[in-house]
Design an enzyme around this catalytic site. Structure first.
Site, PDB file in Angstrom:
ATOM      1  N   GLY A 151      -4.378   6.096 -10.010  1.00  0.00           N
ATOM      2  CA  GLY A 151      -3.656   7.123  -9.277  1.00  0.00           C
ATOM      3  C   GLY A 151      -2.649   7.912 -10.079  1.00  0.00           C
ATOM      4  N   ILE A 152      -1.525   8.206  -9.459  1.00  0.00           N
ATOM      5  CA  ILE A 152      -0.485   9.016 -10.088  1.00  0.00           C
ATOM      6  C   ILE A 152       0.042   8.345 -11.354  1.00  0.00           C
ATOM      7  CG2 ILE A 152       1.845   9.941  -9.783  1.00  0.00           C
ATOM      8  CD1 ILE A 152       1.183  10.357  -6.820  1.00  0.00           C
ATOM      9  N   GLY A 153       0.256   7.038 -11.301  1.00  0.00           N
ATOM     10  CA  GLY A 153       0.781   6.333 -12.465  1.00  0.00           C
ATOM     11  C   GLY A 153      -0.124   6.451 -13.668  1.00  0.00           C
ATOM     12  N   TYR A 206       8.503   3.718   4.726  1.00  0.00           N
ATOM     13  CA  TYR A 206       8.173   4.337   3.437  1.00  0.00           C
ATOM     14  C   TYR A 206       9.147   5.478   3.133  1.00  0.00           C
ATOM     15  CZ  TYR A 206       5.554   7.165   0.049  1.00  0.00           C
ATOM     16  OH  TYR A 206       5.181   7.905  -1.042  1.00  0.00           O
TER      17      TYR A 206
END
Length: 263
Positions: free
Chosen positions: A22-24, A153
């Site tokens: 993903g983003i990481g 969240y």
């Protein structure tokens, strides 16, 4: 990153948490492309190795659960110093607000906030002593526009904005910058599952994505999910010498989702 914007992170070591996907992973890939030596972290050694194999550059992996004291200690033993810290690790999910129990609230704080605080506390002093460093927190539009179905969240991401601003003050005048990145709705595997949970499995993906944005994220000016590489571009810039005067900020890569001029 645009080919005419030259970012050189050669000689810098960057740690990205939650970076097996993903983003990481996109952030780690972008930092490596800019010349940084990159450390990937995550709980699954196999997924980390597969992620590392797809990155062209100097990459190491440290498997473990950095939410735990033991996992953090193992990471710090393996990687005692970094020049760039990107606190990306996070969990998310939907739950009716009045049904979220205490036991469901706690992991959102411990995973999304406390882990980032703990690693900043460990790595920021060394950056400050060396007179150069970059700390980033991957926040979310949910920090500002808290979804009714994800207030646990949203709370954690709002907390990251405060944490980022506070540590930026701690680093004042040292050559270390600290910023948060407000990411908008982003196309990852986990988000695909989340979209499906809200709009169903019957629609083709393009239709499902459109329906999700129309029904659940109508504020988006982009009117599509953001690609992880688009978040990574901002993070690579913030990690670079070009961003030396940008600190204490909350920078948006949200597709215009947050209906405000600032931040």
């Amino acid at each position: 990153m645009h080919p005419h914007v030259h970012i050189d992170l050669t000689g810098k070591r960057a740690l990205v948490t939650g970076s097996s996907q993903g983003i990481g992973l996109a952030i780690a890939t972008g930092l490596a492309r800019a010349g940084a030596s990159v450390v990937l972290t995550g709980r699954d050694p196999g997924r980390l190795e597969a992620a590392a194999a797809g990155i062209d550059g100097e990459v190491t992996t440290v498997a473990g659960d950095v939410v735990s004291d033991e996992g953090t200690a193992a990471l710090l033993a393996a990687v005692p110093d970094v020049d760039v810290l990107v606190n990306n690790l996070g969990i998310f999910g939907a739950q009716p607000a009045l049904e979220i129990t205490d036991d469901e609230w706690r992991p959102y704080f411990e995973t999304n906030v406390l882990t980032a605080v703990r690693l900043t506390r460990a790595y920021l002093p060394g950056m400050r002593d060396r007179g150069w460093g970059r700390v980033q927190y991957i926040a979310s539009d949910s920090a500002v526009v808290v979804p009714a179905e994800m207030i646990h969240y949203g709370m954690s991401k709002t907390a990251l904005l405060a944490v980022s601003r506070g540590f930026a003050k701690e680093a004042a005048g040292s050559g270390v910058t600290v910023n948060s990145v407000i990411a908008g709705p982003t196309h990852t595997g986990g988000v695909e599952d989340f979209v499906r949970s809200l709009v169903g499995d019957e629609l083709a993906w393009d239709e499902a994505q459109h329906e999700f944005m129309r029904l659940h994220r109508p504020q988006s000016l982009l009117q599509r999910l953001i690609e992880p590489e688009e978040i990574a571009n901002m993070c690579v810039y913030l990690a670079s010498p070009l961003a030396s005067a940008t600190t204490g900020g909350a920078l948006r890569v949200d597709g215009g989702y947050v209906d405000a001029i600032l931040p």
